[in-house]
Scaffold this motif. Structure first.
Motif, mmCIF file in Angstrom:
data_model
loop_
_atom_site.group_PDB
_atom_site.id
_atom_site.type_symbol
_atom_site.label_atom_id
_atom_site.label_comp_id
_atom_site.label_asym_id
_atom_site.label_seq_id
_atom_site.Cartn_x
_atom_site.Cartn_y
_atom_site.Cartn_z
ATOM 1 N N LEU A 12 0.825 -1.213 0.000
ATOM 2 C CA LEU A 12 0.000 0.000 0.000
ATOM 3 C C LEU A 12 0.858 1.261 0.000
ATOM 4 N N HIS A 13 1.979 1.235 0.708
ATOM 5 C CA HIS A 13 2.889 2.382 0.708
ATOM 6 C C HIS A 13 3.424 2.622 -0.703
ATOM 7 N N THR A 14 3.742 1.558 -1.419
ATOM 8 C CA THR A 14 4.247 1.673 -2.795
ATOM 9 C C THR A 14 3.173 2.246 -3.716
ATOM 10 N N TYR A 15 1.928 1.788 -3.555
ATOM 11 C CA TYR A 15 0.798 2.302 -4.334
ATOM 12 C C TYR A 15 0.623 3.809 -4.100
ATOM 13 N N VAL A 16 0.583 4.217 -2.830
ATOM 14 C CA VAL A 16 0.401 5.628 -2.484
ATOM 15 C C VAL A 16 1.572 6.461 -2.993
ATOM 16 N N ASP A 17 2.788 5.948 -2.859
ATOM 17 C CA ASP A 17 3.961 6.674 -3.339
ATOM 18 C C ASP A 17 3.885 6.924 -4.845
ATOM 19 N N GLY A 18 3.393 5.941 -5.608
ATOM 20 C CA GLY A 18 3.220 6.135 -7.047
ATOM 21 C C GLY A 18 2.263 7.272 -7.352
ATOM 22 N N TRP A 19 1.155 7.329 -6.619
ATOM 23 C CA TRP A 19 0.205 8.433 -6.801
ATOM 24 C C TRP A 19 0.861 9.759 -6.426
ATOM 25 N N ARG A 20 1.569 9.767 -5.297
ATOM 26 C CA ARG A 20 2.196 11.007 -4.831
ATOM 27 C C ARG A 20 3.191 11.539 -5.871
ATOM 28 N N ARG A 21 3.878 10.645 -6.570
ATOM 29 C CA ARG A 21 4.844 11.047 -7.595
ATOM 30 C C ARG A 21 4.213 11.207 -8.971
ATOM 31 N N HIS A 22 2.905 10.976 -9.087
ATOM 32 C CA HIS A 22 2.186 11.049 -10.364
ATOM 33 C C HIS A 22 2.763 10.057 -11.365
ATOM 34 N N ASP A 23 3.154 8.893 -10.891
ATOM 35 C CA ASP A 23 3.812 7.866 -11.696
ATOM 36 C C ASP A 23 2.815 6.745 -12.013
ATOM 37 N N VAL A 24 2.180 6.864 -13.152
ATOM 38 C CA VAL A 24 1.133 5.915 -13.552
ATOM 39 C C VAL A 24 1.665 4.492 -13.592
ATOM 40 N N GLU A 25 2.827 4.295 -14.163
ATOM 41 C CA GLU A 25 3.359 2.927 -14.297
ATOM 42 C C GLU A 25 3.735 2.328 -12.941
#
Length: 122
Positions: A12-25
């Motif tokens: 879940l931390h990895t998922y949220v971090d992707g959103w925070r960085r605007h990193d779709v992939e």
């Protein structure tokens, strides 16, 4: 009891971090191909391709995650849970939300994710 030996408590931390960085992939990389994601507003997105499309469209329309912090998290059986605070901008308005996420990983990826939340008190 955890029946999935690939359960990663940091997923879940990895998922949220992707959103925070605007990193779709990066976000898509946390999701099973046939996942189901239910947003706080009740909208449902099925499949990692659809989640990626939704995220790209939201960002292209001016959506912006200013901050998203997980304040507590853990695992309960086959579920990962997290409480969080998020600040985003949408259509010129800054929105602070407090919420929680429940997700069910399978094979090391998120197969089901549901967010619950509401606007934070000013």
């Amino acid at each position: 009891m955890n029946r999935d030996p690939t359960l990663d408590p940091d997923l879940l931390h990895t998922y949220v971090d992707g959103w925070r960085r605007h990193d779709v992939e990066a976000v898509r990389g946390t999701l099973a191909g046939d996942c189901e994601v239910v947003e706080t507003n009740g909208l449902v997105y099925r499949g990692s391709d659809r989640v990626g499309e939704w995220m790209r469209n939201w960002l292209a329309a001016g959506g912006h995650i200013a901050d998203w912090r997980i304040t507590d998290s853990g695992a309960a059986g086959d579920l990962l849970v997290a409480e969080w605070q998020r600040i985003c901008r949408w259509q010129g308005e800054e929105i602070a939300v407090q919420g929680a996420t429940v997700c069910r990983p399978l094979g090391g990826r998120i197969s089901y994710l549901r967010e619950y939340g509401g606007r934070a008190a000013p």
